[in-house]
Design an enzyme around this catalytic site. Structure first.
Site, PDB file in Angstrom:
ATOM      1  N   ARG A  54       2.521  -6.887   9.330  1.00 18.35           N
ATOM      2  CA  ARG A  54       1.787  -5.775   9.961  1.00 18.35           C
ATOM      3  C   ARG A  54       2.232  -5.588  11.400  1.00 18.35           C
ATOM      4  O   ARG A  54       2.299  -4.459  11.898  1.00 18.35           O
ATOM      5  CB  ARG A  54       0.279  -6.022   9.865  1.00 18.35           C
ATOM      6  CG  ARG A  54      -0.278  -5.774   8.450  1.00 18.35           C
ATOM      7  CD  ARG A  54      -1.645  -6.390   8.298  1.00 18.35           C
ATOM      8  NE  ARG A  54      -2.350  -5.942   7.089  1.00 18.35           N
ATOM      9  CZ  ARG A  54      -3.470  -6.508   6.639  1.00 18.35           C
ATOM     10  NH1 ARG A  54      -3.999  -7.537   7.298  1.00 18.35           N
ATOM     11  NH2 ARG A  54      -4.055  -6.070   5.556  1.00 18.35           N
TER      12      ARG A  54
ATOM     13  N   TYR B 141     -12.172  -2.653  -3.304  1.00 17.98           N
ATOM     14  CA  TYR B 141     -12.818  -2.734  -1.984  1.00 17.98           C
ATOM     15  C   TYR B 141     -14.345  -2.849  -2.067  1.00 17.98           C
ATOM     16  O   TYR B 141     -15.037  -2.526  -1.099  1.00 17.98           O
ATOM     17  CB  TYR B 141     -12.397  -1.540  -1.121  1.00 17.98           C
ATOM     18  CG  TYR B 141     -10.977  -1.682  -0.597  1.00 17.98           C
ATOM     19  CD1 TYR B 141     -10.614  -2.768   0.211  1.00 17.98           C
ATOM     20  CD2 TYR B 141      -9.985  -0.758  -0.902  1.00 17.98           C
ATOM     21  CE1 TYR B 141      -9.316  -2.924   0.687  1.00 17.98           C
ATOM     22  CE2 TYR B 141      -8.681  -0.900  -0.432  1.00 17.98           C
ATOM     23  CZ  TYR B 141      -8.357  -1.994   0.366  1.00 17.98           C
ATOM     24  OH  TYR B 141      -7.072  -2.148   0.842  1.00 17.98           O
TER      25      TYR B 141
ATOM     26  N   PHE C 247     -15.482   2.677   6.910  1.00 16.43           N
ATOM     27  CA  PHE C 247     -14.077   2.817   6.500  1.00 16.43           C
ATOM     28  C   PHE C 247     -13.888   2.746   4.990  1.00 16.43           C
ATOM     29  O   PHE C 247     -12.753   2.863   4.507  1.00 16.43           O
ATOM     30  CB  PHE C 247     -13.199   1.770   7.213  1.00 16.43           C
ATOM     31  CG  PHE C 247     -13.489   0.327   6.860  1.00 16.43           C
ATOM     32  CD1 PHE C 247     -12.920  -0.273   5.741  1.00 16.43           C
ATOM     33  CD2 PHE C 247     -14.342  -0.437   7.652  1.00 16.43           C
ATOM     34  CE1 PHE C 247     -13.190  -1.591   5.415  1.00 16.43           C
ATOM     35  CE2 PHE C 247     -14.621  -1.766   7.334  1.00 16.43           C
ATOM     36  CZ  PHE C 247     -14.039  -2.341   6.208  1.00 16.43           C
TER      37      PHE C 247
ATOM     38  N   ASN D 259      -1.997  -0.013   7.213  1.00 20.54           N
ATOM     39  CA  ASN D 259      -1.495  -1.340   7.590  1.00 20.54           C
ATOM     40  C   ASN D 259      -0.613  -2.009   6.532  1.00 20.54           C
ATOM     41  O   ASN D 259      -0.491  -3.228   6.489  1.00 20.54           O
ATOM     42  CB  ASN D 259      -2.643  -2.243   8.050  1.00 20.54           C
ATOM     43  CG  ASN D 259      -3.694  -2.464   6.987  1.00 20.54           C
ATOM     44  OD1 ASN D 259      -3.575  -1.946   5.878  1.00 20.54           O
ATOM     45  ND2 ASN D 259      -4.711  -3.242   7.306  1.00 20.54           N
TER      46      ASN D 259
ATOM     47  N   HIS E  23      -1.876  -5.419   1.491  1.00 18.61           N
ATOM     48  CA  HIS E  23      -3.132  -6.110   1.202  1.00 18.61           C
ATOM     49  C   HIS E  23      -2.819  -7.508   0.691  1.00 18.61           C
ATOM     50  O   HIS E  23      -1.867  -7.688  -0.071  1.00 18.61           O
ATOM     51  CB  HIS E  23      -3.935  -5.375   0.114  1.00 18.61           C
ATOM     52  CG  HIS E  23      -5.065  -6.208  -0.430  1.00 18.61           C
ATOM     53  ND1 HIS E  23      -6.295  -6.263   0.174  1.00 18.61           N
ATOM     54  CD2 HIS E  23      -5.113  -7.074  -1.479  1.00 18.61           C
ATOM     55  CE1 HIS E  23      -7.069  -7.109  -0.499  1.00 18.61           C
ATOM     56  NE2 HIS E  23      -6.373  -7.627  -1.508  1.00 18.61           N
TER      57      HIS E  23
ATOM     58  N   ARG F  38      -1.644 -14.603   4.222  1.00 15.41           N
ATOM     59  CA  ARG F  38      -2.421 -13.909   5.266  1.00 15.41           C
ATOM     60  C   ARG F  38      -1.729 -14.076   6.628  1.00 15.41           C
ATOM     61  O   ARG F  38      -1.709 -13.149   7.441  1.00 15.41           O
ATOM     62  CB  ARG F  38      -3.864 -14.450   5.333  1.00 15.41           C
ATOM     63  CG  ARG F  38      -4.693 -14.196   4.077  1.00 15.41           C
ATOM     64  CD  ARG F  38      -5.236 -12.784   3.971  1.00 15.41           C
ATOM     65  NE  ARG F  38      -6.175 -12.447   5.010  1.00 15.41           N
ATOM     66  CZ  ARG F  38      -6.921 -11.331   5.007  1.00 15.41           C
ATOM     67  NH1 ARG F  38      -6.821 -10.462   3.993  1.00 15.41           N
ATOM     68  NH2 ARG F  38      -7.740 -11.059   5.978  1.00 15.41           N
TER      69      ARG F  38
ATOM     70  N   LYS G 298       0.833  -1.198   0.000  1.00 12.42           N
ATOM     71  CA  LYS G 298       0.000   0.000   0.000  1.00 12.42           C
ATOM     72  C   LYS G 298       0.877   1.263   0.000  1.00 12.42           C
ATOM     73  O   LYS G 298       2.097   1.182   0.200  1.00 12.42           O
ATOM     74  CB  LYS G 298      -0.944  -0.055   1.201  1.00 12.42           C
ATOM     75  CG  LYS G 298      -1.964  -1.220   1.130  1.00 12.42           C
ATOM     76  CD  LYS G 298      -2.909  -1.182   2.327  1.00 12.42           C
ATOM     77  CE  LYS G 298      -3.931  -2.305   2.289  1.00 12.42           C
ATOM     78  NZ  LYS G 298      -4.858  -2.245   3.457  1.00 12.42           N
TER      79      LYS G 298
ATOM     80  N   GLU H 230      -9.133 -10.391  -7.773  1.00  8.99           N
ATOM     81  CA  GLU H 230      -8.209  -9.269  -7.588  1.00  8.99           C
ATOM     82  C   GLU H 230      -7.062  -9.317  -8.602  1.00  8.99           C
ATOM     83  O   GLU H 230      -6.654  -8.273  -9.121  1.00  8.99           O
ATOM     84  CB  GLU H 230      -7.690  -9.272  -6.143  1.00  8.99           C
ATOM     85  CG  GLU H 230      -8.805  -8.927  -5.162  1.00  8.99           C
ATOM     86  CD  GLU H 230      -8.470  -9.206  -3.698  1.00  8.99           C
ATOM     87  OE1 GLU H 230      -7.330  -9.621  -3.407  1.00  8.99           O
ATOM     88  OE2 GLU H 230      -9.359  -9.005  -2.852  1.00  8.99           O
TER      89      GLU H 230
ATOM     90  N   THR I 267      -5.570  -7.789  10.412  1.00 10.06           N
ATOM     91  CA  THR I 267      -5.911  -6.520   9.751  1.00 10.06           C
ATOM     92  C   THR I 267      -5.512  -5.325  10.614  1.00 10.06           C
ATOM     93  O   THR I 267      -4.957  -4.348  10.112  1.00 10.06           O
ATOM     94  CB  THR I 267      -7.424  -6.472   9.472  1.00 10.06           C
ATOM     95  OG1 THR I 267      -7.767  -7.610   8.676  1.00 10.06           O
ATOM     96  CG2 THR I 267      -7.826  -5.205   8.746  1.00 10.06           C
TER      97      THR I 267
END
Ligand code: CDP
Ligand code: MG
Length: 149
Positions: free
Chosen positions: A102, A49, A57, A112, A115, A85, A9, A126, A91
């Site tokens: 993270r 998203y 959010f 964070n 993704h 993950r 990000k 995606e 998250t």
């Protein structure tokens, strides 16, 4: 082989964490299948998203990922969706295992760092948003035979 979509990000790029995070994926043993630096526009951000549309959010998160360039990647490997993950951590970085990406590099849910797709179905969707099929490369990598039986 399973594939997942990973995005570094804007905060990761701005904070100079691109190399450090990619290293975690390389050292785990995953194989890079595609990568690009891009500035996400509103159409792409909202599509990315879409599942969160209507939540409080949503707008801040869309604005955040449009705010500066991101690195979009496809990583490949056995069970890569779930394992990525795990590598990323929760998250909310405040709850993330301190050894996770993270957990190591972030402290607030709104910034964070990374993704990663949450299922094989999300990964396919995606990957299709960010990459054309011909931008993903299949190749043999030295050491593949040492990663699993
Ligand atoms: O990214 P992940 O799949 O772990 O979480 P998500 O629940 O799909 O949320 C997507 C993104 O929205 C998060 O990674 C955060 O950047 C943002 N978010 C937020 O800022 N505040 C929340 N309460 C929930 C999510
Ligand atoms: Mg998600």
């Amino acid at each position: 082989m399973e594939r997942t979509f990973i995005m570094l990000k804007p905060d990761a790029v701005q904070r100079g964490l691109v190399g450090a995070v990619i290293t975690r994926f390389e050292e785990k043993g995953f194989k890079l299948a595609g990568m690009k630096l891009l500035q996400v526009d509103r159409t792409l951000a909202e599509a990315h998203y879409a599942e969160h549309k209507g939540k409080g959010f949503f707008e801040p998160t869309v604005t955040y990922i449009m705010s500066s360039p991101v690195v979009a990647m496809v990583w490949e490997g056995k069970n890569v969706v779930a394992l990525a993950r795990e590598l990323m951590g929760a998250t909310n970085p405040a709850n993330a295992n301190p050894g996770s990406i993270r957990g190591m590099y972030a402290m607030d849910i709104s910034r964070n760092v990374i993704h990663g797709s949450d299922s094989v179905t999300s990964a396919e969707r995606e990957i299709g948003l960010y990459f054309k099929p011909e931008e993903l490369i299949n190749y043999r990598k030295v050491g593949d035979e040492w990663l699993s039986e």
